[in-house]
Design a protein around this motif. Structure first.
Motif, PDB file in Angstrom:
ATOM      1  N   ASP A 120       0.841  -1.606  -0.108  1.00 19.43           N
ATOM      2  CA  ASP A 120       0.119  -0.268  -0.229  1.00 19.43           C
ATOM      3  C   ASP A 120       0.676   1.451  -0.215  1.00 19.43           C
ATOM      4  OD1 ASP A 120      -2.296  -1.490  -0.249  1.00 19.43           O
ATOM      5  OD2 ASP A 120      -3.001  -1.122   1.910  1.00 19.43           O
ATOM      6  N   ALA A 121       1.779   1.518   0.695  1.00 20.08           N
ATOM      7  CA  ALA A 121       2.689   2.266   0.942  1.00 20.08           C
ATOM      8  C   ALA A 121       3.151   2.536  -0.150  1.00 20.08           C
ATOM      9  CB  ALA A 121       3.816   2.177   2.059  1.00 20.08           C
ATOM     10  N   GLU A 122       3.945   1.490  -1.161  1.00 23.72           N
ATOM     11  CA  GLU A 122       4.415   1.766  -2.367  1.00 23.72           C
ATOM     12  C   GLU A 122       3.319   2.103  -3.064  1.00 23.72           C
ATOM     13  OE1 GLU A 122       5.989  -2.477  -3.875  1.00 23.72           O
ATOM     14  OE2 GLU A 122       7.124  -2.212  -2.376  1.00 23.72           O
ATOM     15  N   ARG A 123       2.060   1.863  -3.272  1.00 22.32           N
ATOM     16  CA  ARG A 123       0.423   2.757  -4.509  1.00 22.32           C
ATOM     17  C   ARG A 123       0.885   4.207  -3.817  1.00 22.32           C
ATOM     18  NH1 ARG A 123      -4.410  -0.607  -3.711  1.00 22.32           N
ATOM     19  NH2 ARG A 123      -4.850   0.427  -5.564  1.00 22.32           N
ATOM     20  N   LEU A 124       0.479   4.198  -2.578  1.00 23.65           N
ATOM     21  CA  LEU A 124       0.528   5.841  -2.662  1.00 23.65           C
ATOM     22  C   LEU A 124       1.784   6.473  -2.368  1.00 23.65           C
ATOM     23  CD1 LEU A 124      -1.484   5.052   1.334  1.00 23.65           C
ATOM     24  CD2 LEU A 124      -2.529   5.279  -0.961  1.00 23.65           C
TER      25      LEU A 124
END
Length: 231
Positions: free
Chosen positions: A74-78
């Motif tokens: 999720d952090a990579e997406r955000l």
């Protein structure tokens, strides 16, 4: 049984005190927290990514902290939004707590941050009881989850300042009954607003950001009846 209840109340009281301190400290520097709660797979990350992109385009100073039991997906997406993002791995813990959040913000959160979006662990049970020092608590539910979701998780929906429906682009395909969902939301949280969104189709784009900015500017948020009834 009484000892279990007493222990739970003590844990929540300690968390509430930490949340009060964090909220005051962040307010002093002009930052508010937006706490996002939902079940896994609700589309929370997709919607947040779109809102972060809009914030950057508008020149709003935002940051995001996302919590999961495992992976940094999720952090990579955000992070694709170009705003400061931090991943918190809870190592099996099903929720964030105010003290944990404060520890992760220390030395990381940029001083000029206006809005901090916290993507809580995907779970509508444990996170619902923990104040993170937020000024805006948002509960999300996708059209695929069923219209009775608010009745099944009354604490999560009952303490929300705002309810967001996601994935509305497939509402017709899955037979989502919007009227029934709204009725059930009002049963547990009278007067709370419900907004419809689709990260894919762009419906409701910027609505969450606008609500967060309004709260940051001092506009009163919805006051849940359930919150007023709590000790």
């Amino acid at each position: 049984m009484c000892r279990v209840v007493d222990l739970q109340q003590a844990v929540l009281a300690k968390n509430d005190a930490a949340a009060h301190t964090l909220r005051a400290e962040l307010a002093a520097r002009g930052t508010i927290v937006v706490n996002l709660l939902s079940s896994p797979g609700s589309g929370k990350t997709a919607l947040l990514e779109a809102e972060l992109l809009l914030a950057r385009e508008r020149g709003v100073r935002v940051a995001a902290l996302t919590a999961d039991l495992a992976t940094e997906n999720d952090a990579e997406r955000l992070a694709r939004s170009g705003v400061p993002v931090k991943q918190v791995l809870t190592d099996g813990l099903c929720h964030l707590e105010a003290g944990m959040l404060a520890g992760h913000l220390d030395g990381w959160l940029p001083e000029d941050t206006r809005l901090l979006f916290v993507e809580n662990v995907g779970n509508l049970v444990c996170p619902a009881s923990y104040d993170l020092g937020e000024s805006l608590r948002v509960v999300l539910a996708s059209v695929t989850e069923g219209e009775d979701k608010p009745l099944k998780y009354p604490t999560a929906f009952g303490l929300a300042h705002l309810v967001v429906v996601t994935k509305t682009d497939i509402a017709d395909a899955v037979g989502f009954d919007e009227a029934a969902f709204r009725t059930h939301v009002q049963q547990v949280n009278p007067g709370v607003d419900v907004i419809l969104t689709s990260a894919r189709a762009g419906q409701g784009a910027g609505a969450l950001l606008d609500r967060a900015l309004a709260a940051a500017d001092g506009t009163p948020v919805h006051a849940p009846v359930m919150a007023q009834a709590r000790p």
